[in-house]
Design an enzyme around this catalytic site. Structure first.
Site, PDB file in Angstrom:
ATOM      1  N   GLU A 192     -12.034   0.917  17.565  1.00 46.99           N
ATOM      2  CA  GLU A 192     -13.093   0.886  16.535  1.00 46.99           C
ATOM      3  C   GLU A 192     -14.020  -0.324  16.645  1.00 46.99           C
ATOM      4  O   GLU A 192     -15.165  -0.271  16.170  1.00 46.99           O
ATOM      5  CB  GLU A 192     -12.480   0.925  15.129  1.00 46.99           C
ATOM      6  CG  GLU A 192     -11.723  -0.344  14.743  1.00 46.99           C
ATOM      7  CD  GLU A 192     -11.138  -0.288  13.335  1.00 46.99           C
ATOM      8  OE1 GLU A 192     -10.440   0.680  13.008  1.00 46.99           O
ATOM      9  OE2 GLU A 192     -11.385  -1.238  12.570  1.00 46.99           O
ATOM     10  N   HIS A 229     -13.137   2.648   8.528  1.00 48.17           N
ATOM     11  CA  HIS A 229     -12.394   1.496   7.982  1.00 48.17           C
ATOM     12  C   HIS A 229     -12.943   1.097   6.608  1.00 48.17           C
ATOM     13  O   HIS A 229     -13.288  -0.073   6.378  1.00 48.17           O
ATOM     14  CB  HIS A 229     -12.453   0.309   8.959  1.00 48.17           C
ATOM     15  CG  HIS A 229     -11.243  -0.571   8.861  1.00 48.17           C
ATOM     16  ND1 HIS A 229     -10.594  -1.085   9.951  1.00 48.17           N
ATOM     17  CD2 HIS A 229     -10.547  -1.023   7.783  1.00 48.17           C
ATOM     18  CE1 HIS A 229      -9.573  -1.822   9.559  1.00 48.17           C
ATOM     19  NE2 HIS A 229      -9.515  -1.797   8.240  1.00 48.17           N
ATOM     20  N   GLN A 230     -12.999   2.073   5.709  1.00 43.33           N
ATOM     21  CA  GLN A 230     -13.530   1.792   4.380  1.00 43.33           C
ATOM     22  C   GLN A 230     -12.453   1.839   3.300  1.00 43.33           C
ATOM     23  O   GLN A 230     -12.763   1.756   2.109  1.00 43.33           O
ATOM     24  CB  GLN A 230     -14.655   2.785   4.035  1.00 43.33           C
ATOM     25  CG  GLN A 230     -14.165   4.230   3.830  1.00 43.33           C
ATOM     26  CD  GLN A 230     -15.251   5.155   3.313  1.00 43.33           C
ATOM     27  OE1 GLN A 230     -16.046   5.667   4.089  1.00 43.33           O
ATOM     28  NE2 GLN A 230     -15.291   5.374   2.013  1.00 43.33           N
ATOM     29  N   SER A 239      -3.751   2.490   8.458  1.00 41.51           N
ATOM     30  CA  SER A 239      -3.163   1.157   8.720  1.00 41.51           C
ATOM     31  C   SER A 239      -3.956   0.434   9.815  1.00 41.51           C
ATOM     32  O   SER A 239      -4.908  -0.291   9.507  1.00 41.51           O
ATOM     33  CB  SER A 239      -1.676   1.281   9.045  1.00 41.51           C
ATOM     34  OG  SER A 239      -1.475   2.022  10.231  1.00 41.51           O
ATOM     35  N   ARG A 240      -3.621   0.643  11.061  1.00 38.73           N
ATOM     36  CA  ARG A 240      -4.397   0.105  12.175  1.00 38.73           C
ATOM     37  C   ARG A 240      -4.432   1.171  13.260  1.00 38.73           C
ATOM     38  O   ARG A 240      -3.433   1.883  13.479  1.00 38.73           O
ATOM     39  CB  ARG A 240      -3.772  -1.180  12.735  1.00 38.73           C
ATOM     40  CG  ARG A 240      -4.003  -2.426  11.892  1.00 38.73           C
ATOM     41  CD  ARG A 240      -5.484  -2.863  11.853  1.00 38.73           C
ATOM     42  NE  ARG A 240      -5.692  -4.053  11.035  1.00 38.73           N
ATOM     43  CZ  ARG A 240      -6.052  -4.046   9.753  1.00 38.73           C
ATOM     44  NH1 ARG A 240      -6.257  -2.900   9.116  1.00 38.73           N
ATOM     45  NH2 ARG A 240      -6.229  -5.176   9.096  1.00 38.73           N
ATOM     46  N   ILE A 255       0.833  -1.208   0.000  1.00 38.77           N
ATOM     47  CA  ILE A 255       0.000   0.000   0.000  1.00 38.77           C
ATOM     48  C   ILE A 255       0.869   1.261   0.000  1.00 38.77           C
ATOM     49  O   ILE A 255       0.644   2.188  -0.786  1.00 38.77           O
ATOM     50  CB  ILE A 255      -0.967  -0.018   1.213  1.00 38.77           C
ATOM     51  CG1 ILE A 255      -1.935  -1.195   1.088  1.00 38.77           C
ATOM     52  CG2 ILE A 255      -1.729   1.300   1.324  1.00 38.77           C
ATOM     53  CD1 ILE A 255      -2.778  -1.478   2.333  1.00 38.77           C
ATOM     54  N   ASP A 301      -8.783   6.388   9.025  1.00 34.83           N
ATOM     55  CA  ASP A 301      -9.722   5.376   8.534  1.00 34.83           C
ATOM     56  C   ASP A 301      -9.815   4.228   9.536  1.00 34.83           C
ATOM     57  O   ASP A 301     -10.599   3.310   9.355  1.00 34.83           O
ATOM     58  CB  ASP A 301      -9.251   4.839   7.172  1.00 34.83           C
ATOM     59  CG  ASP A 301     -10.264   3.896   6.544  1.00 34.83           C
ATOM     60  OD1 ASP A 301     -11.453   4.258   6.509  1.00 34.83           O
ATOM     61  OD2 ASP A 301      -9.880   2.795   6.095  1.00 34.83           O
TER      62      ASP A 301
HETATM   63  P1  NAI Z   1       2.789  -4.935   3.490  1.00 34.36           P
HETATM   64  O1  NAI Z   1       3.175  -6.081   4.364  1.00 34.36           O
HETATM   65  O2  NAI Z   1       2.871  -5.094   2.010  1.00 34.36           O
HETATM   66  O3  NAI Z   1       3.663  -3.650   3.886  1.00 34.36           O
HETATM   67  C1  NAI Z   1       3.904  -3.271   5.204  1.00 34.36           C
HETATM   68  C2  NAI Z   1       5.271  -2.592   5.234  1.00 34.36           C
HETATM   69  O4  NAI Z   1       5.467  -2.088   6.553  1.00 34.36           O
HETATM   70  C3  NAI Z   1       6.435  -3.553   4.921  1.00 34.36           C
HETATM   71  O5  NAI Z   1       7.247  -3.013   3.917  1.00 34.36           O
HETATM   72  C4  NAI Z   1       7.159  -3.664   6.247  1.00 34.36           C
HETATM   73  O6  NAI Z   1       8.560  -3.852   6.090  1.00 34.36           O
HETATM   74  C5  NAI Z   1       6.829  -2.309   6.867  1.00 34.36           C
HETATM   75  N1  NAI Z   1       7.067  -2.256   8.300  1.00 34.36           N
HETATM   76  C6  NAI Z   1       6.985  -3.251   9.220  1.00 34.36           C
HETATM   77  N2  NAI Z   1       7.342  -2.798  10.432  1.00 34.36           N
HETATM   78  C7  NAI Z   1       7.657  -1.483  10.265  1.00 34.36           C
HETATM   79  C8  NAI Z   1       8.099  -0.464  11.156  1.00 34.36           C
HETATM   80  N3  NAI Z   1       8.310  -0.720  12.443  1.00 34.36           N
HETATM   81  N4  NAI Z   1       8.310   0.771  10.653  1.00 34.36           N
HETATM   82  C9  NAI Z   1       8.118   1.032   9.347  1.00 34.36           C
HETATM   83  N5  NAI Z   1       7.706   0.106   8.452  1.00 34.36           N
HETATM   84  C10 NAI Z   1       7.469  -1.131   8.918  1.00 34.36           C
HETATM   85  O7  NAI Z   1       1.322  -4.533   3.949  1.00 34.36           O
HETATM   86  P2  NAI Z   1       0.267  -3.677   3.120  1.00 34.36           P
HETATM   87  O8  NAI Z   1      -0.562  -4.575   2.275  1.00 34.36           O
HETATM   88  O9  NAI Z   1       0.948  -2.519   2.495  1.00 34.36           O
HETATM   89  O10 NAI Z   1      -0.689  -3.173   4.301  1.00 34.36           O
HETATM   90  C11 NAI Z   1      -0.209  -2.306   5.323  1.00 34.36           C
HETATM   91  C12 NAI Z   1      -1.219  -2.235   6.432  1.00 34.36           C
HETATM   92  O11 NAI Z   1      -2.393  -1.567   5.957  1.00 34.36           O
HETATM   93  C13 NAI Z   1      -1.759  -3.612   6.898  1.00 34.36           C
HETATM   94  O12 NAI Z   1      -0.908  -4.208   7.858  1.00 34.36           O
HETATM   95  C14 NAI Z   1      -3.087  -3.260   7.469  1.00 34.36           C
HETATM   96  O13 NAI Z   1      -2.926  -2.998   8.850  1.00 34.36           O
HETATM   97  C15 NAI Z   1      -3.487  -1.974   6.745  1.00 34.36           C
HETATM   98  N6  NAI Z   1      -4.651  -2.161   5.890  1.00 34.36           N
HETATM   99  C16 NAI Z   1      -5.707  -1.310   6.050  1.00 34.36           C
HETATM  100  C17 NAI Z   1      -6.836  -1.436   5.258  1.00 34.36           C
HETATM  101  C18 NAI Z   1      -7.974  -0.497   5.379  1.00 34.36           C
HETATM  102  O14 NAI Z   1      -9.075  -0.784   4.853  1.00 34.36           O
HETATM  103  N7  NAI Z   1      -7.836   0.659   6.011  1.00 34.36           N
HETATM  104  C19 NAI Z   1      -6.942  -2.530   4.295  1.00 34.36           C
HETATM  105  C20 NAI Z   1      -5.742  -3.314   4.152  1.00 34.36           C
HETATM  106  C21 NAI Z   1      -4.653  -3.145   4.954  1.00 34.36           C
END
Ligand code: NAI
Length: 329
Positions: free
Chosen positions: A263, A295-296, A233-234, A155, A258
């Site tokens: 939540e 959370h959309q 993110s979360r 993302i 978001d």
């Molecule tokens: P991803 O696993 O592809 O990327 C996460 C990145 O964060 C990785 O490059 C990782 O090395 C990095 N990371 C880990 N620990 C870290 C730290 N301490 N400091 C900085 N970077 C760090 O995951 P993706 O698909 O990009 O998703 C990211 C987050 O987005 C998910 O974990 C989820 O919590 C959130 N998300 C939110 C959604 C929403 O509807 N709002 C939907 C999907 C995901």
């Protein structure tokens, strides 16, 4: 195989039913979160399908195993709500949907930035009431601004590409340096530098023990006055009380969320006739420079199709005794 889908809304049912036409699983939908009270609904099912706010701690993992559940199919990417170690101990496999649409979430993050910057959330209401004044809507050019991206995985890297196209300068912090981002000209740096130099900070890292309350009073103190903070993110990646205090002091100029630490039980539900008991959320909603969505980020037609297809593919692989590659260990 019988599957109980917790926290299922009409839109989940629509997409899962469509994808299930190819599989023919026996699916039971439950519009409730998984909890001690709703566990019994999983009795007799081999698989429970869960979403972001269905918690599986050690106790629930044990009771699910006792009920005969052998597979937890998460229909989301994040898995911070599941105690993987406890599931392993009780012989429950956990699968997730690692990637369905990084564009959906990245685009929503940019949407929050643009709406906050230009006051679109205020303008929408104003104009409908015949108020055509511009006072309070003064924005800034995104072009040339410094954006700090924390987490440049799927993302975060899409967000980087969009922001690059808008002419922003990009800083990033991530233990893993993404070659795609480096090619774009993203400069990887320490959190301290990112906090100090960014006009906008956007969070795209997972929630882990290391990132819980990453944004707290200390990190906020290092940021520019009037910084824009975006979190898709979360919720628990930011310490909401510290952020609330920073908003009151105008340290934070704009806040787009978001996700929210508390939540669960609020987001995804229509509570418009209820008295919301969460004073922190209610206080956040009083600020004119705060925009909260529930959370959309993931919620596009394209993403929902991929989530449903991958979830049922994961389950089908498990049923055949094969690995899907989406198992969490
Ligand atoms: P991803 O696993 O592809 O990327 C996460 C990145 O964060 C990785 O490059 C990782 O090395 C990095 N990371 C880990 N620990 C870290 C730290 N301490 N400091 C900085 N970077 C760090 O995951 P993706 O698909 O990009 O998703 C990211 C987050 O987005 C998910 O974990 C989820 O919590 C959130 N998300 C939110 C959604 C929403 O509807 N709002 C939907 C999907 C995901």
């Amino acid at each position: 195989m019988k599957i109980v889908v917790y926290h299922s809304k009409a839109y989940d049912i629509e997409f899962l039913d469509r994808a299930n036409a190819r599989h023919g699983f026996d699916i039971e939908y439950v519009d409730m979160t998984l909890s001690q009270h709703t566990l019994r609904l999983a009795q007799g099912a081999e698989c429970v399908c869960l979403f972001v706010n269905d918690p599986v701690d050690a106790g629930i993992a044990r009771q699910l195993a006792d009920a005969g559940v052998r597979l937890i199919a998460l229909r989301c990417a994040g898995f911070n709500n599941v105690d993987l170690e406890a599931c392993r101990e009780h012989g429950i496999t956990v699968v997730h949907v690692p990637a369905y649409s990084p564009w959906a979430v990245a685009e929503h993050s940019i949407g929050l930035m643009l709406a906050l910057n230009r006051g679109l959330h205020k303008a929408y209401c104003r104009v409908r009431e015949g108020n055509f004044a511009l006072k309070g809507l003064l924005g800034f050019d995104m072009h040339g601004k410094m954006v700090g991206i924390i987490g440049t995985g799927r993302i975060g890297s899409v967000a980087a590409r969009i922001l690059h196209g808008m002419g922003c300068h990009l800083l990033a912090h991530d233990p893993v340096h993404n070659p795609e981002c480096i090619e774009l000209g993203v400069r990887y740096t320490t959190l301290e530098t990112l906090y100090r130099e960014s006009d906008i900070i956007t969070l795209h890292c997972p929630l882990t023990p290391e990132t819980r309350h990453l944004i707290d009073a200390d990190s906020l103190a290092q940021m520019k006055d009037g910084v824009m903070l975006i979190n898709t993110s979360r919720g628990a990646v930011i310490d909401t009380l510290a952020v609330l205090d920073a908003l009151k002091r105008r340290k934070i100029g704009y806040l787009g969320l978001d996700v929210y630490e508390q939540e669960a039980g609020l987001f995804f539900e229509d509570l418009s006739d209820e008295i919301i008991q969460d004073d922190c959320l209610e206080r956040l909603l009083t600020f004119p420079n705060v925009l909260i969505t529930s959370h959309q980020g993931y919620f596009t037609r394209d993403a929902m199709e991929r989530i449903a297809e991958t979830t049922l593919h994961n389950i089908a692989c498990f049923a055949r005794g094969e690995r899907s590659g989406n198992e969490l260990t």
